[in-house]
Structures are given as C-alpha cells and as structure tokens.
Design an enzyme around this catalytic site. Structure first.
Site, PDB file in Angstrom:
ATOM      1  N   PRO A  52     -68.095  53.659  31.499  1.00  0.00           N
ATOM      2  CG  PRO A  52     -67.604  52.184  33.264  1.00  0.00           C
ATOM      3  CD  PRO A  52     -68.351  53.456  32.932  1.00  0.00           C
ATOM      4  CB  CYS A  53     -70.017  51.872  27.138  1.00  0.00           C
ATOM      5  SG  CYS A  53     -68.945  52.889  26.113  1.00  0.00           S
ATOM      6  CG  HIS A  54     -64.210  50.072  27.997  1.00  0.00           C
ATOM      7  ND1 HIS A  54     -64.508  51.296  28.574  1.00  0.00           N
ATOM      8  CD2 HIS A  54     -63.269  49.514  28.775  1.00  0.00           C
ATOM      9  CE1 HIS A  54     -63.759  51.455  29.635  1.00  0.00           C
ATOM     10  NE2 HIS A  54     -62.999  50.389  29.799  1.00  0.00           N
TER      11      HIS A  54
END
Length: 99
Positions: A52-54
């Site tokens: 979940p790099c966001h």
DNA sequence: CCGTTGACCAGGC
DNA sequence: GGCCTGGCCAACG
C-alpha cells in the site's frame, strides 16, 4: 532483486493500517535509514496492489509528485476511498499520520 | 569502484 | 504559508 534494505521497507509499509498514513521519515526511522531511501524503494514498486505505497506521505501530510501510478490525483483517490480527509488538494489531515 | 540520482527532511529566509 | 539550500545514503550505471 532488491537489497535487504528495500525488503525491510516493504514489510513496514505493508503494516500501515487502512485509513491511516505514515511519513517517509517515520518508516525510515524504524529501520535506522535515510528517508530518501524509502522513497527510492517505493519508486521501484515491485508488488503493485500488494504494497500500500499510497499510504506513505511527506511528514507534513502532503503527497509526493512522483507517485508511480498517475501522480497525486490517483494517490488522493485511493486515500479518500479509505476514508481519509484532506485539508487541501494534496495534503492529508495531520490526525491520520502515524508516529 | 566511483559519480550521480532521488516518492525526504530540517532549517533559514 | 511558500521557496531555497545543504545533508543524507542505498541503488544504479
């Protein structure tokens, strides 16, 4: 094949709960590394949809221009979908940022 | 091996 | 609040 440093970064990012965000600096501090390395690791983005790099933002809550999938707009949409509110077009409320 | 490159950050203006 | 500067350090070529 990324180095062990990158692997460790991805593991930390995976632990960020939905509806919350963490700063690059906080992730870096848990590993005792430089915050810039965290950004470098997320840029390579080896597992889209899994990591979940966001949920990783600047320390002040603003979004990075270099987001790998569609820039700030795409990232903001993902965060809003998780219930996160913004104080401006590209800055999340500080209450969502983990320490 | 060494110079360059960043999804950063803190501090100063 | 914004913009600029210096420092940081793993990865890349």
């Amino acid at each position: 094949m990324p180095g062990e440093t990158f692997i460790a970064i991805y593991e930390i990012v995976k632990r960020i709960p939905m509806g919350k965000v963490a700063s690059y600096g906080v992730v870096a501090k848990q590993l005792g590394i430089n915050p810039r390395v965290v950004g470098y690791a997320l840029h390579s983005n080896p597992e889209p949809g899994v990591i979940p790099c966001h949920r990783v933002v600047f320390k002040d809550g603003s979004l990075s221009k270099g987001f790998a999938f569609g820039g700030e707009d795409a990232q903001r949409e993902l965060l809003e979908k998780e219930g996160i509110r913004f104080v401006s077009q590209s800055k999340v409320k500080s209450e969502y940022i983990l320490n």
